[in-house]
Design an enzyme around this catalytic site. Sequence first.
Site, PDB file in Angstrom:
ATOM      1  N   HIS A 136      -6.963   6.596  -4.015  1.00  0.00           N
ATOM      2  CA  HIS A 136      -7.334   6.112  -2.679  1.00  0.00           C
ATOM      3  C   HIS A 136      -8.844   5.950  -2.507  1.00  0.00           C
ATOM      4  O   HIS A 136      -9.506   6.782  -1.871  1.00  0.00           O
ATOM      5  CB  HIS A 136      -6.794   7.070  -1.617  1.00  0.00           C
ATOM      6  CG  HIS A 136      -5.315   7.024  -1.468  1.00  0.00           C
ATOM      7  ND1 HIS A 136      -4.671   6.148  -0.609  1.00  0.00           N
ATOM      8  CD2 HIS A 136      -4.327   7.720  -2.097  1.00  0.00           C
ATOM      9  CE1 HIS A 136      -3.365   6.315  -0.697  1.00  0.00           C
ATOM     10  NE2 HIS A 136      -3.135   7.265  -1.594  1.00  0.00           N
ATOM     11  N   GLU A 170     -10.240   4.112  -0.465  1.00  0.00           N
ATOM     12  CA  GLU A 170     -10.548   3.945   0.970  1.00  0.00           C
ATOM     13  C   GLU A 170     -10.904   5.271   1.634  1.00  0.00           C
ATOM     14  O   GLU A 170     -11.522   5.280   2.711  1.00  0.00           O
ATOM     15  CB  GLU A 170      -9.377   3.278   1.701  1.00  0.00           C
ATOM     16  CG  GLU A 170      -8.213   4.173   2.083  1.00  0.00           C
ATOM     17  CD  GLU A 170      -7.226   4.426   0.945  1.00  0.00           C
ATOM     18  OE1 GLU A 170      -6.133   4.962   1.227  1.00  0.00           O
ATOM     19  OE2 GLU A 170      -7.535   4.083  -0.216  1.00  0.00           O
ATOM     20  N   CYS A 198      -2.408   2.462  -3.933  1.00  0.00           N
ATOM     21  CA  CYS A 198      -1.245   3.340  -3.753  1.00  0.00           C
ATOM     22  C   CYS A 198       0.058   2.528  -3.715  1.00  0.00           C
ATOM     23  O   CYS A 198       0.525   2.076  -4.749  1.00  0.00           O
ATOM     24  CB  CYS A 198      -1.413   4.229  -2.520  1.00  0.00           C
ATOM     25  SG  CYS A 198      -0.230   5.598  -2.492  1.00  0.00           S
TER      26      CYS A 198
END
Length: 237
Positions: free
Chosen positions: A211, A213, A108
Amino acid sequence: MKKPIIALLPLYDSEKESYWMLPGYMKGIEKAGGIPVMLPLCTNTEILDTLADQYDGFLFTGGQDVSPGLYKAEKSALCGEICKERDQMEKYLLERVLHLDKPILGICRGIQILNAVLGGTLYQDLQAEHPSKVTHRQKPPYDKPIHSVRLEPDSPLCLLLQKPTLGVNSCHHQAIKELSSALTPMAYSEDGLTEAVYKADARFVWAVQWHPEFSYESDENSLAIFREFIERAAQDA
């Protein structure tokens, strides 16, 4: 093989004056076989030089908007909160780690600051500067794909995942505008934004706008990105 130790760039909460970290960054690194360590927010170059030398890989995380000053632009009223200390730290550390040719993964904000530091520019607000029907700032849950990206044939990401398109999650209002000449695109969104890049002359410098994560537990492609990063960092461990 020894597990690589991965430095994570810290998140900063200006209201609480605190450093913090989303667990997904750390747990994604752990699940991929690495050991995550959050760095202090620091602009002391002697300390940053020591950190650059010490760790096996570096994960540039999400967070505040990148200061337009980094790419020689005036700050728009639609640009969000910036953190000057973080911009300064990440610019110096990124340049140092690139010089050392250590593995880097950007997520990001990570793809944005990589592009800005290497001479590219950013859209300060997509809704105003690049309006489209594609949702780039989804509502929770963040582990679900909200749009697709087209992977560039023969790019490292396409070769890793072995597919032409990929569903991704998305939570950003800034993005790459002019791509740095030092970077090569690996994926594009349906509305033409550069969503993943790599540095072809580096051992491993990858960055994605989405993303992993948030989705590494439910999406094998997200975990594969973490694993590729850790494998490369393990060579330095």
